[in-house]
Write a protein that holds these residues in place. Structure first.
Motif, PDB file in Angstrom:
ATOM      1  N   PHE A  95       0.804  -1.223   0.000  1.00  0.00           N
ATOM      2  CA  PHE A  95       0.000   0.000   0.000  1.00  0.00           C
ATOM      3  C   PHE A  95       0.841   1.279   0.000  1.00  0.00           C
ATOM      4  CE2 PHE A  95      -3.237  -2.967   1.796  1.00  0.00           C
ATOM      5  CZ  PHE A  95      -4.077  -2.929   0.698  1.00  0.00           C
ATOM      6  N   GLU A  96       2.164   1.159   0.069  1.00  0.00           N
ATOM      7  CA  GLU A  96       3.027   2.336  -0.027  1.00  0.00           C
ATOM      8  C   GLU A  96       2.980   2.973  -1.410  1.00  0.00           C
ATOM      9  OE1 GLU A  96       6.901   1.141   1.327  1.00  0.00           O
ATOM     10  OE2 GLU A  96       6.155   0.678   3.333  1.00  0.00           O
ATOM     11  N   LEU A  97       2.458   2.255  -2.399  1.00  0.00           N
ATOM     12  CA  LEU A  97       2.293   2.802  -3.748  1.00  0.00           C
ATOM     13  C   LEU A  97       1.193   3.857  -3.816  1.00  0.00           C
ATOM     14  CD1 LEU A  97       2.175  -0.421  -5.969  1.00  0.00           C
ATOM     15  CD2 LEU A  97       4.018   1.253  -5.870  1.00  0.00           C
ATOM     16  N   PHE A  98       0.281   3.844  -2.874  1.00  0.00           N
ATOM     17  CA  PHE A  98      -0.975   4.566  -3.015  1.00  0.00           C
ATOM     18  C   PHE A  98      -1.150   5.703  -2.013  1.00  0.00           C
ATOM     19  CE2 PHE A  98      -1.624   0.086  -4.128  1.00  0.00           C
ATOM     20  CZ  PHE A  98      -1.975   0.228  -5.458  1.00  0.00           C
ATOM     21  N   ALA A 135      -8.285   4.415  -3.592  1.00  0.00           N
ATOM     22  CA  ALA A 135      -6.919   4.937  -3.654  1.00  0.00           C
ATOM     23  C   ALA A 135      -6.550   5.368  -5.058  1.00  0.00           C
ATOM     24  CB  ALA A 135      -5.941   3.868  -3.181  1.00  0.00           C
ATOM     25  N   TYR A 136      -5.461   6.106  -5.128  1.00  0.00           N
ATOM     26  CA  TYR A 136      -4.822   6.394  -6.407  1.00  0.00           C
ATOM     27  C   TYR A 136      -3.320   6.246  -6.227  1.00  0.00           C
ATOM     28  CZ  TYR A 136      -3.945  11.075  -4.481  1.00  0.00           C
ATOM     29  OH  TYR A 136      -3.537  12.107  -3.692  1.00  0.00           O
ATOM     30  N   VAL A 137      -2.635   5.998  -7.332  1.00  0.00           N
ATOM     31  CA  VAL A 137      -1.190   5.795  -7.280  1.00  0.00           C
ATOM     32  C   VAL A 137      -0.525   7.132  -6.970  1.00  0.00           C
ATOM     33  CG1 VAL A 137       0.844   5.090  -8.589  1.00  0.00           C
ATOM     34  CG2 VAL A 137      -1.327   3.900  -8.918  1.00  0.00           C
ATOM     35  N   GLN A 138       0.382   7.122  -6.014  1.00  0.00           N
ATOM     36  CA  GLN A 138       1.106   8.342  -5.679  1.00  0.00           C
ATOM     37  C   GLN A 138       1.839   8.848  -6.916  1.00  0.00           C
ATOM     38  OE1 GLN A 138       3.655   8.411  -2.255  1.00  0.00           O
ATOM     39  NE2 GLN A 138       2.438   6.866  -1.210  1.00  0.00           N
ATOM     40  N   PRO A 139       1.759  10.141  -7.190  1.00  0.00           N
ATOM     41  CA  PRO A 139       2.454  10.666  -8.364  1.00  0.00           C
ATOM     42  C   PRO A 139       3.962  10.418  -8.329  1.00  0.00           C
ATOM     43  CG  PRO A 139       0.867  12.257  -7.558  1.00  0.00           C
ATOM     44  CD  PRO A 139       0.924  11.143  -6.549  1.00  0.00           C
ATOM     45  N   SER A 140       4.536  10.291  -7.153  1.00  0.00           N
ATOM     46  CA  SER A 140       5.979  10.079  -7.050  1.00  0.00           C
ATOM     47  C   SER A 140       6.381   8.611  -7.168  1.00  0.00           C
ATOM     48  CB  SER A 140       6.489  10.629  -5.714  1.00  0.00           C
ATOM     49  OG  SER A 140       5.879   9.926  -4.643  1.00  0.00           O
TER      50      SER A 140
END
Length: 172
Positions: A95-98, A135-140
């Protein structure tokens, strides 16, 4: 006497340039075709397994892109229904992706050990439970991640009753 000023010029450079342009054009056409047919876009995958009386299905982002909403949904089915609680274990670092708005429904308890996040839910009436992750994918985020999702008896008894594995890949 030489009649032409071009007589001593080497034309192999022109031929090489011609083939380089042709190869670049073919690569460009292939990239555009892949985009048109959806090979470069966001894609949702689904994995499922059945064991120990449980059917587990996970719908997840197979290919995602930073900043875009992604589906993540777990469905657990047991013909016998559920005990008082249902615990779902997920790879802790997945979940660190999101960036998230949370789980729906919210877990009644959650805990994490070195590798897994344990989400404990009050068992639903009936024989099917569904939880989704808004959730959405973190832009970074630049790299994808692999994950395991399992139904376990409890965080204290983490042996999986049924589990699936999958991988989310990120594209630029």
């Amino acid at each position: 006497m030489v009649d032409s000023t071009l007589q001593d010029l080497d034309d192999t450079t022109q031929v090489r340039a011609f083939w380089i342009r042709r190869a670049a054009t073919v690569v460009l056409v292939l990239v555009v075709a892949a985009a048109l047919f959806g090979f470069l876009g966001v894609r949702t995958g689904e994995v499922s397994a059945s064991e120990s009386g449980y059917d587990l299905s996970v719908r997840y982002p197979e290919i995602a892109r930073g900043g875009l909403d992604t589906p993540w949904e777990v469905t657990v089915h047991n013909d016998q229904g559920f005990a008082k609680e249902l615990t779902i274990a997920v790879s802790g670092d997945y979940f660190e992706l999101f960036e998230t708005q949370g789980f729906h429904p919210e877990p009644s308890d959650s805990t994490r050990d070195a590798t897994m996040l344990y989400l404990t839910f009050t068992a639903p009436q009936g024989d099917t439970f569904v939880v989704s992750y808004d959730a959405y994918v973190q832009p970074s985020s630049q790299r994808g991640a692999a994950a395991t999702v399992a139904v376990v008896e409890s965080p204290e008894h983490p042996d999986p009753l049924v589990e699936v594995q999958y991988r989310t890949r990120l594209s630029p």
